[in-house]
Design a protein around this motif. Structure first.
Motif, PDB file in Angstrom:
ATOM      1  N   GLN A  65       5.690   7.107   0.200  1.00 25.74           N
ATOM      2  CA  GLN A  65       6.847   6.927  -1.049  1.00 25.74           C
ATOM      3  C   GLN A  65       8.094   7.905  -0.595  1.00 25.74           C
ATOM      4  O   GLN A  65       9.204   7.685  -0.690  1.00 25.74           O
ATOM      5  CB  GLN A  65       6.184   7.222  -2.386  1.00 25.74           C
ATOM      6  CG  GLN A  65       7.194   6.989  -3.542  1.00 25.74           C
ATOM      7  CD  GLN A  65       7.803   5.475  -3.610  1.00 25.74           C
ATOM      8  OE1 GLN A  65       6.940   4.764  -3.919  1.00 25.74           O
ATOM      9  NE2 GLN A  65       8.916   5.544  -3.438  1.00 25.74           N
ATOM     10  N   TRP A 125       8.815   1.496   4.371  1.00 27.06           N
ATOM     11  CA  TRP A 125       8.538   0.417   3.689  1.00 27.06           C
ATOM     12  C   TRP A 125       7.250  -0.407   4.060  1.00 27.06           C
ATOM     13  O   TRP A 125       6.578  -0.688   2.982  1.00 27.06           O
ATOM     14  CB  TRP A 125       9.927  -0.665   3.372  1.00 27.06           C
ATOM     15  CG  TRP A 125      10.828  -0.111   2.577  1.00 27.06           C
ATOM     16  CD1 TRP A 125      12.150   0.341   3.091  1.00 27.06           C
ATOM     17  CD2 TRP A 125      11.025   0.137   1.100  1.00 27.06           C
ATOM     18  NE1 TRP A 125      13.018   0.634   2.040  1.00 27.06           N
ATOM     19  CE2 TRP A 125      12.310   0.687   0.824  1.00 27.06           C
ATOM     20  CE3 TRP A 125      10.006  -0.024   0.178  1.00 27.06           C
ATOM     21  CZ2 TRP A 125      12.516   1.079  -0.308  1.00 27.06           C
ATOM     22  CZ3 TRP A 125      10.347   0.381  -0.995  1.00 27.06           C
ATOM     23  CH2 TRP A 125      11.534   1.072  -1.322  1.00 27.06           C
ATOM     24  N   GLY A 135       4.003  -0.419   1.627  1.00 25.90           N
ATOM     25  CA  GLY A 135       3.170  -1.848   1.228  1.00 25.90           C
ATOM     26  C   GLY A 135       2.159  -2.130   1.797  1.00 25.90           C
ATOM     27  O   GLY A 135       1.128  -2.600   0.878  1.00 25.90           O
ATOM     28  N   GLN A 173      -0.190   0.015  -0.403  1.00 29.94           N
ATOM     29  CA  GLN A 173      -0.132  -0.556  -1.694  1.00 29.94           C
ATOM     30  C   GLN A 173      -1.283  -1.591  -1.776  1.00 29.94           C
ATOM     31  O   GLN A 173      -2.118  -1.770  -2.704  1.00 29.94           O
ATOM     32  CB  GLN A 173       1.273  -0.837  -2.133  1.00 29.94           C
ATOM     33  CG  GLN A 173       1.792   0.451  -2.689  1.00 29.94           C
ATOM     34  CD  GLN A 173       3.577  -0.171  -2.774  1.00 29.94           C
ATOM     35  OE1 GLN A 173       4.128  -1.064  -1.992  1.00 29.94           O
ATOM     36  NE2 GLN A 173       4.119   0.420  -3.496  1.00 29.94           N
ATOM     37  N   GLN A 174      -1.122  -2.627  -0.747  1.00 32.30           N
ATOM     38  CA  GLN A 174      -2.137  -3.697  -0.701  1.00 32.30           C
ATOM     39  C   GLN A 174      -3.285  -3.088  -0.453  1.00 32.30           C
ATOM     40  O   GLN A 174      -4.581  -3.617  -1.266  1.00 32.30           O
ATOM     41  CB  GLN A 174      -1.377  -4.446   0.654  1.00 32.30           C
ATOM     42  CG  GLN A 174      -2.272  -5.923   0.577  1.00 32.30           C
ATOM     43  CD  GLN A 174      -1.478  -6.884   1.427  1.00 32.30           C
ATOM     44  OE1 GLN A 174      -0.732  -7.023   1.981  1.00 32.30           O
ATOM     45  NE2 GLN A 174      -2.439  -8.025   1.697  1.00 32.30           N
ATOM     46  N   ASP A 220      -2.817  -3.096  -5.095  1.00 31.54           N
ATOM     47  CA  ASP A 220      -1.622  -3.215  -5.998  1.00 31.54           C
ATOM     48  C   ASP A 220      -0.627  -4.333  -5.047  1.00 31.54           C
ATOM     49  O   ASP A 220       0.256  -4.106  -4.448  1.00 31.54           O
ATOM     50  CB  ASP A 220      -0.765  -1.915  -5.903  1.00 31.54           C
ATOM     51  CG  ASP A 220       0.130  -2.110  -7.172  1.00 31.54           C
ATOM     52  OD1 ASP A 220       0.423  -3.419  -7.483  1.00 31.54           O
ATOM     53  OD2 ASP A 220       0.703  -1.035  -7.520  1.00 31.54           O
ATOM     54  N   ALA A 225       3.262  -4.671  -6.219  1.00 23.80           N
ATOM     55  CA  ALA A 225       4.036  -3.691  -5.520  1.00 23.80           C
ATOM     56  C   ALA A 225       4.300  -3.631  -4.030  1.00 23.80           C
ATOM     57  O   ALA A 225       5.322  -3.655  -3.326  1.00 23.80           O
ATOM     58  CB  ALA A 225       3.386  -2.200  -5.838  1.00 23.80           C
ATOM     59  N   VAL A 285       6.931  -6.265  -3.111  1.00 23.73           N
ATOM     60  CA  VAL A 285       8.275  -5.683  -3.316  1.00 23.73           C
ATOM     61  C   VAL A 285       8.458  -4.832  -1.974  1.00 23.73           C
ATOM     62  O   VAL A 285       9.747  -4.952  -1.402  1.00 23.73           O
ATOM     63  CB  VAL A 285       8.295  -5.094  -4.636  1.00 23.73           C
ATOM     64  CG1 VAL A 285       9.632  -4.192  -4.667  1.00 23.73           C
ATOM     65  CG2 VAL A 285       8.114  -5.914  -5.743  1.00 23.73           C
ATOM     66  N   SER A 286       7.588  -3.888  -1.666  1.00 27.18           N
ATOM     67  CA  SER A 286       8.007  -3.164  -0.474  1.00 27.18           C
ATOM     68  C   SER A 286       8.034  -3.949   0.938  1.00 27.18           C
ATOM     69  O   SER A 286       8.857  -3.854   1.674  1.00 27.18           O
ATOM     70  CB  SER A 286       6.623  -2.223  -0.518  1.00 27.18           C
ATOM     71  OG  SER A 286       6.546  -1.302  -1.525  1.00 27.18           O
TER      72      SER A 286
END
Length: 326
Positions: A182, A195, A199, A202-203, A207, A210, A213-214
């Motif tokens: 981040q 990004w 991502g 997050q995966q 998540d 989110a 989106v990334s």
């Protein structure tokens, strides 16, 4: 598994030797021939149960001890093939819960968890290799900016990204890495690679919203869908998430069947799945294409990895047990 001799017609020692022989053959055939994988595990349970009984009775098991150790080592090497065969019956953890209620099963009933842990470690190592290819262009830009005017935001982004990668590689600390990625995104929001790392993490943490989106932010920053998918696949390999990486790479090859990098990354997917011969073939294809396209760096990396893999394949072939007729 059918038996040629009924249990009451043979001694426990004869039964153990017969089980060893049939299990050796079954393990050797796991990759490409019909095998009752559940029966194999039950046979190994029976061997493990007979062993202390026979030793207590004074039976000399020294000739069988080497075979038993080799059988166990061979099963561990073929764990992926065993797990694939058990998927149709619910998977190994479910079978363990069914067949070992109230007792502590042997290590082979935990091969799913062991394989998952090993793949994660392999994925991190492979991710470092793959990410190195992705980072070549970024590194050149970074060095250029160091030699000339330094962009502090780019430098901060690189440091945060490397911190996150180290957390994943050394500790599997995805939550800690999330904060680093981040920071990298905040420092260089127009750089797609942070990004992607954000991502992917997050995966990995579940998540998915989110992560999407990334990934979309990263996709918008690449010049082409093909470039995005290649970098996306590299991140999935690092996580490791081989099925998702394979999907990206198959899409790339549908667009560009002679994409050397796609084959290079596909070899990493095969390695995660322990399909070493397929990995060697993919690296050979990557090497041939890279050489034809005058990509000396990728040619050299593909050949180096191919040589290492071929050594592993040869070592595995020498480690195969010699089946003994029952």
């Amino acid at each position: 598994m059918d038996r040629a001799l009924r249990a009451e017609q043979i001694t426990p020692a004869d039964e153990l030797r017969a089980l060893l022989a049939t299990s050796e053959i079954a393990v050797a055939n796991l990759q490409d021939k019909p095998v009752d994988a559940l029966a194999l595990l039950r046979d190994m349970d029976r061997i493990a149960g007979l062993w202390p009984v026979l030793e207590a009775a004074g039976v000399d098991l020294r000739p069988e001890a080497g075979r038993w150790e080799t059988l166990q080592a061979s099963l561990r090497k073929r764990a992926s093939a065993l797990l694939r065969r058990l998927r149709a019956t619910g998977g190994l953890p479910a079978l363990r819960a069914t067949h070992h209620v109230g007792d502590e099963p042997a290590w082979w009933w935990y091969l799913a968890e062991e394989t998952r842990s090993r793949r994660r470690q392999q994925g991190v190592k492979l991710g470092v290799i793959v990410a190195g290819v992705v980072a070549i262009g970024v590194a050149i830009t970074f060095l250029f900016k160091i030699l000339f005017p330094v962009d502090p935001n780019l430098q901060a982004s690189m440091v945060s990204r490397m911190d996150g990668q180290q957390k994943i590689q050394n500790q599997a600390d995805y939550q800690g890495a999330l904060a680093d990625f981040q920071k990298a995104v905040d420092a260089t929001p127009d750089d797609p690679e942070p990004w992607l790392w954000l991502g992917g993490t997050q995966q990995k943490l579940g998540d998915n919203a989110a992560a999407e989106v990334s990934f979309q932010r990263a996709r918008a920053l690449y010049k082409s869908e093909k470039d995005f998918l290649l970098s996306h696949a590299a991140i999935y390999i690092a996580m490791p998430m081989p099925e998702q990486a394979r999907a990206d790479l198959e899409t790339v090859l549908a667009i560009d069947p002679e994409n050397a990098r796609a084959y290079y990354y596909l070899a990493s997917v095969f390695e995660l799945e322990e399909s070493h011969l397929d990995a060697v073939n993919a690296l050979q294809r990557a090497s041939d294409l890279a050489e034809a396209q005058n990509d000396a760096a990728l040619t050299a990396m593909a050949r180096y990895r191919m040589a290492l893999l071929m050594q592993q394949v040869q070592a595995r072939s020498f480690a195969l047990p010699t089946p003994t007729p029952p």
